[in-house]
Write an enzyme that holds these catalytic residues in place. Structure first.
Site, PDB file in Angstrom:
ATOM      1  N   SER A   1      42.073  70.144 -14.191  1.00 33.32           N
ATOM      2  CA  SER A   1      41.613  71.459 -13.732  1.00 33.32           C
ATOM      3  C   SER A   1      42.719  72.125 -12.937  1.00 33.32           C
ATOM      4  O   SER A   1      43.109  71.650 -11.870  1.00 33.32           O
ATOM      5  CB  SER A   1      40.367  71.315 -12.853  1.00 33.32           C
ATOM      6  OG  SER A   1      40.125  72.554 -12.210  1.00 33.32           O
TER       7      SER A   1
ATOM      8  N   HIS B   1      41.772  72.537 -18.258  1.00 34.33           N
ATOM      9  CA  HIS B   1      40.480  73.087 -17.821  1.00 34.33           C
ATOM     10  C   HIS B   1      40.734  74.278 -16.900  1.00 34.33           C
ATOM     11  O   HIS B   1      41.434  74.151 -15.901  1.00 34.33           O
ATOM     12  CB  HIS B   1      39.688  71.994 -17.105  1.00 34.33           C
ATOM     13  CG  HIS B   1      38.304  72.377 -16.689  1.00 34.33           C
ATOM     14  ND1 HIS B   1      37.227  72.315 -17.553  1.00 34.33           N
ATOM     15  CD2 HIS B   1      37.808  72.803 -15.508  1.00 34.33           C
ATOM     16  CE1 HIS B   1      36.128  72.685 -16.913  1.00 34.33           C
ATOM     17  NE2 HIS B   1      36.460  72.996 -15.658  1.00 34.33           N
TER      18      HIS B   1
ATOM     19  N   ASP C   1      39.027  77.195 -14.639  1.00 33.93           N
ATOM     20  CA  ASP C   1      37.797  77.551 -13.919  1.00 33.93           C
ATOM     21  C   ASP C   1      37.794  79.029 -13.576  1.00 33.93           C
ATOM     22  O   ASP C   1      38.590  79.491 -12.756  1.00 33.93           O
ATOM     23  CB  ASP C   1      37.691  76.730 -12.628  1.00 33.93           C
ATOM     24  CG  ASP C   1      37.347  75.280 -12.918  1.00 33.93           C
ATOM     25  OD1 ASP C   1      36.310  75.049 -13.566  1.00 33.93           O
ATOM     26  OD2 ASP C   1      38.117  74.393 -12.506  1.00 33.93           O
TER      27      ASP C   1
ATOM     28  N   MET D   1      35.724  82.089 -11.934  1.00 35.67           N
ATOM     29  CA  MET D   1      34.636  82.310 -10.959  1.00 35.67           C
ATOM     30  C   MET D   1      34.614  83.777 -10.560  1.00 35.67           C
ATOM     31  O   MET D   1      35.670  84.368 -10.313  1.00 35.67           O
ATOM     32  CB  MET D   1      34.880  81.462  -9.711  1.00 35.67           C
ATOM     33  CG  MET D   1      35.058  79.991  -9.977  1.00 35.67           C
ATOM     34  SD  MET D   1      35.321  79.108  -8.434  1.00 35.67           S
ATOM     35  CE  MET D   1      35.635  77.457  -9.083  1.00 35.67           C
TER      36      MET D   1
ATOM     37  N   HIS E   1      35.933  77.244 -18.400  1.00 32.95           N
ATOM     38  CA  HIS E   1      34.637  77.035 -17.750  1.00 32.95           C
ATOM     39  C   HIS E   1      34.264  78.325 -17.025  1.00 32.95           C
ATOM     40  O   HIS E   1      34.851  78.659 -16.006  1.00 32.95           O
ATOM     41  CB  HIS E   1      34.789  75.849 -16.780  1.00 32.95           C
ATOM     42  CG  HIS E   1      33.559  75.513 -15.996  1.00 32.95           C
ATOM     43  ND1 HIS E   1      33.589  74.616 -14.939  1.00 32.95           N
ATOM     44  CD2 HIS E   1      32.271  75.924 -16.108  1.00 32.95           C
ATOM     45  CE1 HIS E   1      32.382  74.497 -14.437  1.00 32.95           C
ATOM     46  NE2 HIS E   1      31.557  75.278 -15.112  1.00 32.95           N
TER      47      HIS E   1
ATOM     48  N   MET F   1      32.152  80.333 -14.756  1.00 32.29           N
ATOM     49  CA  MET F   1      31.157  80.341 -13.675  1.00 32.29           C
ATOM     50  C   MET F   1      30.942  81.794 -13.283  1.00 32.29           C
ATOM     51  O   MET F   1      31.313  82.240 -12.199  1.00 32.29           O
ATOM     52  CB  MET F   1      31.662  79.483 -12.508  1.00 32.29           C
ATOM     53  CG  MET F   1      31.578  77.980 -12.830  1.00 32.29           C
ATOM     54  SD  MET F   1      32.571  76.973 -11.721  1.00 32.29           S
ATOM     55  CE  MET F   1      34.154  77.114 -12.562  1.00 32.29           C
TER      56      MET F   1
ATOM     57  N   MET G   1      27.779  69.191 -14.351  1.00 31.97           N
ATOM     58  CA  MET G   1      28.474  69.332 -13.068  1.00 31.97           C
ATOM     59  C   MET G   1      28.026  68.214 -12.127  1.00 31.97           C
ATOM     60  O   MET G   1      26.833  67.996 -11.929  1.00 31.97           O
ATOM     61  CB  MET G   1      28.152  70.679 -12.418  1.00 31.97           C
ATOM     62  CG  MET G   1      28.719  71.896 -13.106  1.00 31.97           C
ATOM     63  SD  MET G   1      30.521  71.909 -13.269  1.00 31.97           S
ATOM     64  CE  MET G   1      31.046  71.779 -11.550  1.00 31.97           C
TER      65      MET G   1
ATOM     66  N   ASP H   1      32.353  67.201 -14.713  1.00 33.24           N
ATOM     67  CA  ASP H   1      33.255  68.002 -13.870  1.00 33.24           C
ATOM     68  C   ASP H   1      32.786  67.934 -12.422  1.00 33.24           C
ATOM     69  O   ASP H   1      31.659  68.327 -12.130  1.00 33.24           O
ATOM     70  CB  ASP H   1      33.221  69.450 -14.395  1.00 33.24           C
ATOM     71  CG  ASP H   1      34.154  70.399 -13.678  1.00 33.24           C
ATOM     72  OD1 ASP H   1      34.936  69.962 -12.820  1.00 33.24           O
ATOM     73  OD2 ASP H   1      34.084  71.610 -13.994  1.00 33.24           O
TER      74      ASP H   1
HETATM   75  C1  DX5 Z   1      34.359  73.313  -9.566  1.00 29.85           C
HETATM   76  C2  DX5 Z   1      35.157  73.349 -10.821  1.00 29.85           C
HETATM   77  C3  DX5 Z   1      35.893  72.098 -11.096  1.00 29.85           C
HETATM   78  C4  DX5 Z   1      36.883  71.703 -10.032  1.00 29.85           C
HETATM   79  C5  DX5 Z   1      36.920  70.204 -10.005  1.00 29.85           C
HETATM   80  O1  DX5 Z   1      33.447  74.344  -9.570  1.00 29.85           O
HETATM   81  O2  DX5 Z   1      34.332  73.566 -11.943  1.00 29.85           O
HETATM   82  O3  DX5 Z   1      36.514  72.123 -12.378  1.00 29.85           O
HETATM   83  O4  DX5 Z   1      38.180  72.190 -10.253  1.00 29.85           O
HETATM   84  O5  DX5 Z   1      37.725  69.787  -8.961  1.00 29.85           O
HETATM   85  P1  DX5 Z   1      37.697  68.267  -8.461  1.00 29.85           P
HETATM   86  O6  DX5 Z   1      38.131  67.408  -9.586  1.00 29.85           O
HETATM   87  O7  DX5 Z   1      38.674  68.301  -7.323  1.00 29.85           O
HETATM   88  O8  DX5 Z   1      36.292  67.970  -7.997  1.00 29.85           O
HETATM   89 ZN    ZN Z   2      35.238  73.367 -13.960  1.00 26.10          ZN
END
Ligand code: DX5
Ligand code: ZN
Length: 215
Positions: free
Chosen positions: A7, A30, A32, A34, A63, A65, A136, A174
């Site tokens: 990620s 990956h 993320d 948001m 991903h 969000m 998650m 994740d």
């Molecule tokens: C959190 C993200 C994850 C995050 C995971 O909302 O979806 O992908 O980057 O980070 P770690 O591996 O540090 O928990």
């Molecule tokens: Zn993620």
């Protein structure tokens, strides 16, 4: 086969190319996204995916969000995402179905994600239409949180559904994945592991990827 998806949320965004190079032995990346609404944090969006697509051949696992993700399927497909994952909590069922239909039209792989509160059964109406289910194991929004072991039975339940109804579907986990929790989620049935801090917080990210694979 276990796929590791580093990620980039844990990367240094001022040195993103360098940090992507550091995890080039992983097949996936990956990303993320948001929006400050579905989760409280704001991260990165379409332009970053577009730049990554020019920079790397890695499979871009995006991903989302974000609220009402159907609005952005075309933009992320144009940017070069290989897989888009939408949260079941991010819209009403017709909106989720519309997002999956848009991905199908665009030839993008289709994923659905579940917050920790959402039950395994929630995947059933979508299971035959998706390429990946993301469980998650932290509350989405931030990297570096503690793994929620209470999600392990849900991972196992979804693995059973996948075996019965769509064996080609991948099962991704994740949140808080490190070499110890990786073993637990693989045992429960996961085959794609996302890791941010366990990879980018390690002195040698390539070695951290191997450790997550159990090598
Ligand atoms: C959190 C993200 C994850 C995050 C995971 O909302 O979806 O992908 O980057 O980070 P770690 O591996 O540090 O928990
Ligand atoms: Zn993620």
């Amino acid at each position: 086969m276990i796929t590791i998806a580093p990620s980039i949320l844990s990367a240094d965004f001022a040195n993103l190319g360098r940090d992507v190079q550091r995890v080039r032995e992983a097949d996936w990346l990956h990303v993320d996204v948001m929006d400050g609404m579905f989760v409280s944090n704001i991260s990165i969006g379409v332009p970053v995916v577009k730049s990554l697509r020019k920079f790397t051949d890695q499979f871009l696992d995006v991903h989302l969000m974000i609220e009402k993700p159907v609005r952005y399927v075309d933009a992320f497909a144009d940017a070069g995402a290989d897989l888009l994952t939408v949260h079941l909590e991010a819209d009403m069922p017709p909106g989720i179905q519309a997002a999956l239909a848009a991905m199908e039209r665009r030839g993008v792989r289709k994923g659905i994600a579940l917050r920790p509160i959402t039950a395994a059964e929630a995947v059933l109406p979508y299971l035959d239409k998706v390429d990946l289910i993301l469980v998650m194991t932290v509350e989405p929004g931030f990297g570096g949180q503690a793994f929620m072991a209470d999600q392990l039975p849900k991972i196992a339940a979804i693995r059973r559904y996948i075996q019965e109804r769509n064996p080609a579907c991948r099962l991704e986990v994740d949140g808080g994945v490190d070499p110890v929790t990786a073993r637990q989620v693989v045992e429960a049935g996961a085959d794609v592991l996302v890791a941010g801090s366990a990879i980018y917080g390690a002195p040698d990210p390539a070695q951290a990827i191997r450790a997550l694979r159990g090598e």
